[in-house]
Design a protein around this motif. Structure first.
Motif, PDB file in Angstrom:
ATOM      1  N   GLU A   1      34.843  29.931  29.883  1.00  0.00           N
ATOM      2  CA  GLU A   1      36.155  29.974  30.547  1.00  0.00           C
ATOM      3  C   GLU A   1      35.292  30.194  31.705  1.00  0.00           C
ATOM      4  OE1 GLU A   1      38.867  31.969  28.494  1.00  0.00           O
ATOM      5  OE2 GLU A   1      39.763  30.570  28.060  1.00  0.00           O
ATOM      6  N   GLN A   2      34.041  31.281  31.459  1.00  0.00           N
ATOM      7  CA  GLN A   2      33.585  31.771  32.937  1.00  0.00           C
ATOM      8  C   GLN A   2      32.990  30.418  33.277  1.00  0.00           C
ATOM      9  OE1 GLN A   2      34.510  35.014  33.366  1.00  0.00           O
ATOM     10  NE2 GLN A   2      36.084  35.162  32.712  1.00  0.00           N
ATOM     11  N   GLY A   3      32.363  29.824  33.285  1.00  0.00           N
ATOM     12  CA  GLY A   3      31.553  29.061  33.979  1.00  0.00           C
ATOM     13  C   GLY A   3      30.430  29.179  33.204  1.00  0.00           C
TER      14      GLY A   3
ATOM     15  N   TYR B   1      32.355  48.712  45.280  1.00  0.00           N
ATOM     16  CA  TYR B   1      32.017  47.186  44.745  1.00  0.00           C
ATOM     17  C   TYR B   1      33.278  46.452  44.150  1.00  0.00           C
ATOM     18  CZ  TYR B   1      27.678  46.219  47.426  1.00  0.00           C
ATOM     19  OH  TYR B   1      27.106  46.320  47.937  1.00  0.00           O
ATOM     20  N   GLU B   2      34.168  47.480  43.634  1.00  0.00           N
ATOM     21  CA  GLU B   2      35.454  47.675  43.099  1.00  0.00           C
ATOM     22  C   GLU B   2      34.956  46.833  41.784  1.00  0.00           C
ATOM     23  OE1 GLU B   2      38.077  46.138  45.669  1.00  0.00           O
ATOM     24  OE2 GLU B   2      39.568  48.332  46.017  1.00  0.00           O
ATOM     25  N   VAL B   3      33.773  47.355  40.621  1.00  0.00           N
ATOM     26  CA  VAL B   3      33.132  46.126  39.565  1.00  0.00           C
ATOM     27  C   VAL B   3      32.506  47.712  38.834  1.00  0.00           C
ATOM     28  CG1 VAL B   3      32.893  43.985  40.423  1.00  0.00           C
ATOM     29  CG2 VAL B   3      30.512  46.323  40.583  1.00  0.00           C
ATOM     30  N   SER B   4      32.403  46.909  37.760  1.00  0.00           N
ATOM     31  CA  SER B   4      31.706  47.739  36.561  1.00  0.00           C
ATOM     32  C   SER B   4      30.497  48.311  36.901  1.00  0.00           C
ATOM     33  CB  SER B   4      32.188  47.006  35.104  1.00  0.00           C
ATOM     34  OG  SER B   4      31.540  46.134  35.328  1.00  0.00           O
TER      35      SER B   4
ATOM     36  N   GLU C   1      34.691  41.630  26.910  1.00  0.00           N
ATOM     37  CA  GLU C   1      34.606  42.450  27.850  1.00  0.00           C
ATOM     38  C   GLU C   1      33.333  42.384  28.602  1.00  0.00           C
ATOM     39  OE1 GLU C   1      38.042  42.692  29.572  1.00  0.00           O
ATOM     40  OE2 GLU C   1      38.652  41.924  27.920  1.00  0.00           O
ATOM     41  N   ARG C   2      32.389  43.243  28.192  1.00  0.00           N
ATOM     42  CA  ARG C   2      30.999  43.208  28.678  1.00  0.00           C
ATOM     43  C   ARG C   2      30.715  41.524  29.148  1.00  0.00           C
ATOM     44  NH1 ARG C   2      30.142  47.873  25.175  1.00  0.00           N
ATOM     45  NH2 ARG C   2      29.395  46.369  23.815  1.00  0.00           N
TER      46      ARG C   2
END
Length: 305
Positions: free
Chosen positions: A40-42, A246-249, A275-276
């Protein structure tokens, strides 16, 4: 997910590869969900090796994805061979036997890429060439590469091997970046100036060989991860600040740091946490600034000369 060409081949691959070394730790339902999330994430590039779980990882993957001809056309499979108990083995007999085992466990007729896993000092390049020719002509392997090899070891193989070696899988992370550090400390009398790999980074760039960083979150040799680790307070402080920017983890930033390098690397994830994995894939959309890249490099304790 952004894509890239793998080495000199025409094979279009996602910029993040999914490592399957630990997939045998999941039950079938968990493995199915993990693989579906990746797709799904490519992230349809799956990295294996015949020694992962003594073959159990390849079997678990094939069962979880419910391998069939239709599914096989949608994914890219890479596996590795050459490690045996107590030795390395690049003999023609072992390579051919290993590939047959890999294909049987993955329930497929071919591999997109086969890598030689760790250098065998007893290698006979002519034998490797014969094995590769047999595998290519039979359609069992479409592309070839290496793992953990220096430029001269690659050159030795190329003395006989006619197929392009499209990738070199190497240990590389923010905290294990000697191949980068040696390029900063040219001709200097410090540990960072030591060439431990024969300038493999520059060699791969010059020869259009895609570097696939393995263990992108590890420090040392499987000593643990650096993210959230009290041993790396300054590094985590910098990464967390940039992640907020960057508003990411922090996971996304660690992979984005590798992707920012102009060598156009393809990091291989190792997590079985969904999630990771998603956070790793998000790195495809993050372009770190030059300032941020160097801030992370220095945060790991690296000193610019």
């Amino acid at each position: 997910m952004k894509t890239m060409k793998l080495g000199t081949s025409s094979l279009e691959v996602p910029v993040v590869a999914v490592g399957c070394m630990r997939i045998d730790s999941l039950n079938k339902a968990e493995a199915e969900q993990f693989i579906q999330t990746a797709l799904e994430q490519g992230a349809n590039f799956f990295d294996h090796a015949d020694i992962y779980g003594a073959g159990a990882c390849e079997e678990k993957f094939a069962d979880a994805i419910q391998m069939n001809e239709s599914i096989r056309e949608k994914i890219i499979l890479q596996s590795k061979c050459g490690i045996r108990k107590g030795m390395f083995d690049f003999s023609k007999e072992h390579i051919l036997e290993s590939v047959d085992g890999i294909l049987k466990r993955l329930k497929t007729d071919y591999l997109d890429i086969l890598l030689l896993h760790r250098p065998d000092t007893l290698v006979e390049p002519d034998e490797v060439a014969e094995a590769f020719n047999t595998l290519e002509s039979s359609g069992k392997v479409r592309h070839f590469g290496v793992s953990n090899q220096t430029p001269m070891q690659i050159q030795l193989l190329k003395k006989s091997v006619k197929q392009p070696l499209v990738t070199n899988q190497l240990q590389l992370s923010i905290t294990n970046a000697t191949m980068i550090s040696s390029g900063f400390n040219v001709n200097m009398q410090n540990d960072a100036a030591v060439h431990r790999d024969g300038s493999v980074l520059d060699y791969c760039r010059l020869n259009d060989i895609t570097i696939q960083p393995w263990s992108p979150f590890q420090y040392g040799f499987f000593e643990g991860v650096f993210l959230g680790n009290d041993k790396f307070p300054e590094l985590n402080k910098v990464i967390d600040e940039i992640a907020d920017k960057y508003e990411v983890s922090n996971t996304t930033i660690a992979i984005a740091w590798l992707l920012r390098h102009p060598a156009h690397m393809q990091p291989v994830t190792g997590t079985m946490n969904i999630e990771r994995l998603i956070d790793c894939c998000k790195a495809s959309e993050v372009q770190l600034s030059r300032e941020d890249w160097y801030a992370i490099y220095r945060g790991a304790g690296n000193v610019l000369p």
